[in-house]
Design an enzyme around this catalytic site. Structure first.
Site, PDB file in Angstrom:
ATOM      1  N   LYS A 175     -39.002 -34.352   0.803  1.00  0.00           N
ATOM      2  CA  LYS A 175     -38.645 -33.194  -0.024  1.00  0.00           C
ATOM      3  C   LYS A 175     -39.165 -31.897   0.593  1.00  0.00           C
ATOM      4  CE  LYS A 175     -36.685 -33.087  -3.435  1.00  0.00           C
ATOM      5  NZ  LYS A 175     -35.212 -32.874  -3.566  1.00  0.00           N
ATOM      6  N   HIS A 177     -32.928 -27.566   0.251  1.00  0.00           N
ATOM      7  CA  HIS A 177     -32.320 -27.006  -0.959  1.00  0.00           C
ATOM      8  C   HIS A 177     -32.726 -25.549  -1.177  1.00  0.00           C
ATOM      9  CE1 HIS A 177     -30.782 -30.921  -1.946  1.00  0.00           C
ATOM     10  NE2 HIS A 177     -31.992 -31.433  -1.831  1.00  0.00           N
ATOM     11  N   SER A 189     -27.590 -39.518  -2.563  1.00  0.00           N
ATOM     12  CA  SER A 189     -26.610 -39.263  -3.629  1.00  0.00           C
ATOM     13  C   SER A 189     -26.145 -40.581  -4.232  1.00  0.00           C
ATOM     14  CB  SER A 189     -25.407 -38.496  -3.068  1.00  0.00           C
ATOM     15  OG  SER A 189     -25.803 -37.200  -2.716  1.00  0.00           O
ATOM     16  N   ILE A 233     -19.995 -38.520  -3.549  1.00  0.00           N
ATOM     17  CA  ILE A 233     -20.795 -39.734  -3.363  1.00  0.00           C
ATOM     18  C   ILE A 233     -21.569 -40.073  -4.647  1.00  0.00           C
ATOM     19  CG2 ILE A 233     -22.630 -40.809  -2.016  1.00  0.00           C
ATOM     20  CD1 ILE A 233     -20.124 -40.252  -0.372  1.00  0.00           C
ATOM     21  N   ASP A 279     -12.753 -33.808 -11.112  1.00  0.00           N
ATOM     22  CA  ASP A 279     -13.043 -33.158  -9.819  1.00  0.00           C
ATOM     23  C   ASP A 279     -11.929 -32.160  -9.515  1.00  0.00           C
ATOM     24  OD1 ASP A 279     -13.469 -32.749  -6.832  1.00  0.00           O
ATOM     25  OD2 ASP A 279     -15.016 -34.244  -7.178  1.00  0.00           O
ATOM     26  N   ILE A 294     -28.932 -30.748 -10.089  1.00  0.00           N
ATOM     27  CA  ILE A 294     -30.006 -29.804 -10.397  1.00  0.00           C
ATOM     28  C   ILE A 294     -30.763 -29.366  -9.139  1.00  0.00           C
ATOM     29  CG2 ILE A 294     -31.732 -31.617 -10.903  1.00  0.00           C
ATOM     30  CD1 ILE A 294     -31.285 -28.286 -12.773  1.00  0.00           C
ATOM     31  N   ASP A 295     -30.806 -30.227  -8.108  1.00  0.00           N
ATOM     32  CA  ASP A 295     -31.555 -29.840  -6.900  1.00  0.00           C
ATOM     33  C   ASP A 295     -30.904 -28.667  -6.180  1.00  0.00           C
ATOM     34  OD1 ASP A 295     -29.389 -31.370  -6.133  1.00  0.00           O
ATOM     35  OD2 ASP A 295     -30.460 -32.461  -4.568  1.00  0.00           O
ATOM     36  N   ASN A 340     -35.723 -35.050  -7.922  1.00  0.00           N
ATOM     37  CA  ASN A 340     -35.946 -36.125  -6.937  1.00  0.00           C
ATOM     38  C   ASN A 340     -35.765 -37.485  -7.598  1.00  0.00           C
ATOM     39  OD1 ASN A 340     -38.321 -35.615  -8.396  1.00  0.00           O
ATOM     40  ND2 ASN A 340     -39.649 -36.362  -6.763  1.00  0.00           N
TER      41      ASN A 340
HETATM   42  N1  LIG Z   1     -31.272 -34.867  -8.388  1.00  0.00           N
HETATM   43  C1  LIG Z   1     -31.407 -35.660  -7.338  1.00  0.00           C
HETATM   44  O1  LIG Z   1     -32.404 -36.358  -7.194  1.00  0.00           O
HETATM   45  C2  LIG Z   1     -30.331 -35.729  -6.306  1.00  0.00           C
HETATM   46  C3  LIG Z   1     -30.313 -36.740  -5.337  1.00  0.00           C
HETATM   47  C4  LIG Z   1     -29.243 -36.778  -4.414  1.00  0.00           C
HETATM   48  C5  LIG Z   1     -28.235 -35.830  -4.492  1.00  0.00           C
HETATM   49  N2  LIG Z   1     -28.320 -34.853  -5.427  1.00  0.00           N
HETATM   50  C6  LIG Z   1     -27.302 -33.813  -5.602  1.00  0.00           C
HETATM   51  O2  LIG Z   1     -26.124 -34.370  -6.165  1.00  0.00           O
HETATM   52  C7  LIG Z   1     -25.073 -33.422  -5.959  1.00  0.00           C
HETATM   53  C8  LIG Z   1     -23.811 -34.159  -5.528  1.00  0.00           C
HETATM   54  O3  LIG Z   1     -23.990 -34.661  -4.216  1.00  0.00           O
HETATM   55  P1  LIG Z   1     -22.849 -35.510  -3.498  1.00  0.00           P
HETATM   56  O4  LIG Z   1     -23.428 -36.056  -2.257  1.00  0.00           O
HETATM   57  O5  LIG Z   1     -22.192 -36.417  -4.458  1.00  0.00           O
HETATM   58  O6  LIG Z   1     -21.835 -34.346  -3.093  1.00  0.00           O
HETATM   59  P2  LIG Z   1     -20.317 -34.519  -2.657  1.00  0.00           P
HETATM   60  O7  LIG Z   1     -19.989 -33.344  -1.805  1.00  0.00           O
HETATM   61  O8  LIG Z   1     -20.058 -35.879  -2.134  1.00  0.00           O
HETATM   62  O9  LIG Z   1     -19.549 -34.383  -4.053  1.00  0.00           O
HETATM   63  C9  LIG Z   1     -19.515 -33.198  -4.786  1.00  0.00           C
HETATM   64  C10 LIG Z   1     -18.200 -33.156  -5.520  1.00  0.00           C
HETATM   65  O10 LIG Z   1     -18.195 -32.002  -6.365  1.00  0.00           O
HETATM   66  C11 LIG Z   1     -16.844 -31.625  -6.448  1.00  0.00           C
HETATM   67  N3  LIG Z   1     -16.699 -30.310  -7.043  1.00  0.00           N
HETATM   68  C12 LIG Z   1     -16.924 -29.081  -6.484  1.00  0.00           C
HETATM   69  N4  LIG Z   1     -16.605 -28.115  -7.374  1.00  0.00           N
HETATM   70  C13 LIG Z   1     -16.203 -28.756  -8.521  1.00  0.00           C
HETATM   71  C14 LIG Z   1     -15.735 -28.322  -9.789  1.00  0.00           C
HETATM   72  N5  LIG Z   1     -15.603 -27.008 -10.068  1.00  0.00           N
HETATM   73  N6  LIG Z   1     -15.393 -29.247 -10.701  1.00  0.00           N
HETATM   74  C15 LIG Z   1     -15.509 -30.563 -10.438  1.00  0.00           C
HETATM   75  N7  LIG Z   1     -15.917 -31.043  -9.261  1.00  0.00           N
HETATM   76  C16 LIG Z   1     -16.260 -30.149  -8.302  1.00  0.00           C
HETATM   77  C17 LIG Z   1     -16.388 -31.704  -4.991  1.00  0.00           C
HETATM   78  O11 LIG Z   1     -14.966 -31.689  -4.890  1.00  0.00           O
HETATM   79  C18 LIG Z   1     -16.990 -33.027  -4.584  1.00  0.00           C
HETATM   80  O12 LIG Z   1     -16.119 -34.123  -4.780  1.00  0.00           O
HETATM   81  C19 LIG Z   1     -25.629 -32.437  -4.919  1.00  0.00           C
HETATM   82  O13 LIG Z   1     -26.055 -31.259  -5.551  1.00  0.00           O
HETATM   83  C20 LIG Z   1     -26.813 -33.160  -4.342  1.00  0.00           C
HETATM   84  O14 LIG Z   1     -27.763 -32.264  -3.783  1.00  0.00           O
HETATM   85  C21 LIG Z   1     -29.342 -34.797  -6.326  1.00  0.00           C
END
Ligand SMILES: NC(=O)c1ccc[n+]([C@@H]2O[C@H](COP(=O)([O-])OP(=O)(O)OC[C@H]3O[C@@H](n4cnc5c(N)ncnc54)[C@H](O)[C@@H]3O)[C@@H](O)[C@H]2O)c1
Length: 363
Positions: free
Chosen positions: A75, A96, A134, A178, A198, A269-270, A300
């Protein structure tokens, strides 16, 4: 290059950036690895495991930062690590920065060269270092959501798969990337009634092909989001614009429309969160309430399963750590994937979207 691995400082963060096997590989390529004592314990890797792999075990955080030329962690650095930044240091971890101006300012002030896991982009457009976490966070979002839906945890007492004569929970996943895909698969696995939203039609088509009639796919617009949210038991936020702060597309009114004791897990949220009501929380106090809706905003989430998460993350990062250590930051940045990951250099923000997101906070 001398590689350093500190113990993570974030609350209940038990992942570690390099496994003993990974360290052994780096050392065999001529890159010594030092690691802070106890850094791997939360992921079930002992100091002896690292010692056997050829690592030097150091007792203090400062010793690791001071000795490292390439510092690899999971992190973003904690406040207690800012004083250890220096211009010659190369840092490689989740950053981030779009939502963390304080960390960004500290890196810029000390002219650290910093590469972010989450913006490293492969030539086919994938985010290979964000993907494993993710996937884990997406799967956990359903477990965490199901937990808070239980009445003793404050939820409305709905079982994900329902029962004979009682309908399953209604789950809405916003974002079909993802994390969203993993959340969708887990919710379907538990027998929930799932809708996924999406802006990307191809991603929805892939979901449709995989899950057929068990999942409803919806193109994201303010109206369709409003309709999908109304009355849902569990809402999952999994939206991302790589490098940028997440757009806050879920309004407070949509949150209110979920109804009392529904649950909202904001995985995004990250990167700042995708709802007007989102705010970051920690694993030791993960939830808060807005308009009667339980909000879960842990930045996280994969730290809840450190063994799995460490193994998945370290397998993905190792080839890039080898590249950075072998080629050095300047040559490594000539590859398009590492160029996307480079976030700070010589006191400047080098990722355009991160710079845009931070322009107001840092001016
Ligand atoms: N909180 C945690 O512990 C943690 C852990 C891992 C990942 N994450 C976060 O999860 C989030 C998603 O990551 P990911 O790898 O799945 O990303 P990704 O790029 O694979 O998927 C994101 C999706 O959001 C969609 N999107 C964008 N704008 C949109 C809208 N207006 N309406 C609906 N969908 C929309 C995109 O088309 C895409 O399919 C990221 O912010 C990542 O940093 C958080």
């Amino acid at each position: 290059m001398q590689i350093g691995v500190p113990r993570e400082r974030k609350t209940l963060e038990k992942r570690v950036a390099i496994t003993p096997d990974g360290a052994k590989k780096l050392i065999s390529l001529g890159h010594p690895v030092c690691i802070e004592s106890g850094a791997g314990v939360g992921s079930s890797f002992s100091d002896d495991d690292y010692r056997s792999a050829g690592c030097t075990i150091l007792n203090s955080l400062a010793d690791v930062w001071n000795r490292a030329e390439l510092l690899v962690k999971v992190k973003e650095p904690d406040d207690s690590e800012f004083a250890l930044f220096r211009p010659s240091l190369v840092l490689f971890d989740f950053l981030h920065l779009a939502s963390l101006p304080k960390v960004a300012q500290a890196l810029l002030d000390k002219k650290v060269t910093a590469f972010a896991y989450e913006t490293l982009r492969s030539t086919d457009g994938r985010l290979p270092l964000l993907e494993p976490m993710s996937e884990v966070a997406g799967k956990l979002s359903i477990l965490n959501g199901a937990f808070y839906l239980l009445s003793q945890n404050g939820g409305r007492g709905v079982l994900m798969g329902g029962a004979a004569g009682a309908p399953p929970a209604r789950v809405v996943v916003v974002g079909a990337g993802i994390a969203g895909h993993a959340a969708c698969a887990s919710a379907v696995g538990l027998g929930a009634n799932v809708t996924i939203v999406d802006i990307n039609k191809d991603k929805l088509a892939a979901i449709e092909k995989e899950f057929g009639h068990r999942v409803t796919t919806v193109i994201s617009t303010p109206d369709s989001l409003r309709d999908a949210c109304r009355g849902a038991d569990l809402l999952i936020g999994a939206v991302l614009i790589p490098g940028a702060a997440t757009p806050r597309i879920i309004t407070r009114e949509m949150i209110r429309s979920l109804g009392e004791r529904a649950v909202f897990v904001d995985i995004s949220i990250d990167q700042g969160g995708c709802a007007e009501t989102s705010k970051p929380t920690n694993l030791d106090n993960p939830v808060y309430e807005v308009d009667g809706v339980i909000h879960y905003g842990v930045c996280n989430m994969p730290a809840q399963t450190p063994r799995t998460s460490t193994m998945a993350l370290a397998a993905a990062t190792l080839p890039y750590i080898i590249k950075l250590a072998t080629e050095g930051p300047v040559k490594a940045t000539q590859s398009p994937e590492m160029r996307h990951a480079l976030t700070c250099k010589d006191g400047e923000l080098t990722n355009e979207l991160t710079a845009q997101a931070l322009s107001r906070a840092l001016s």
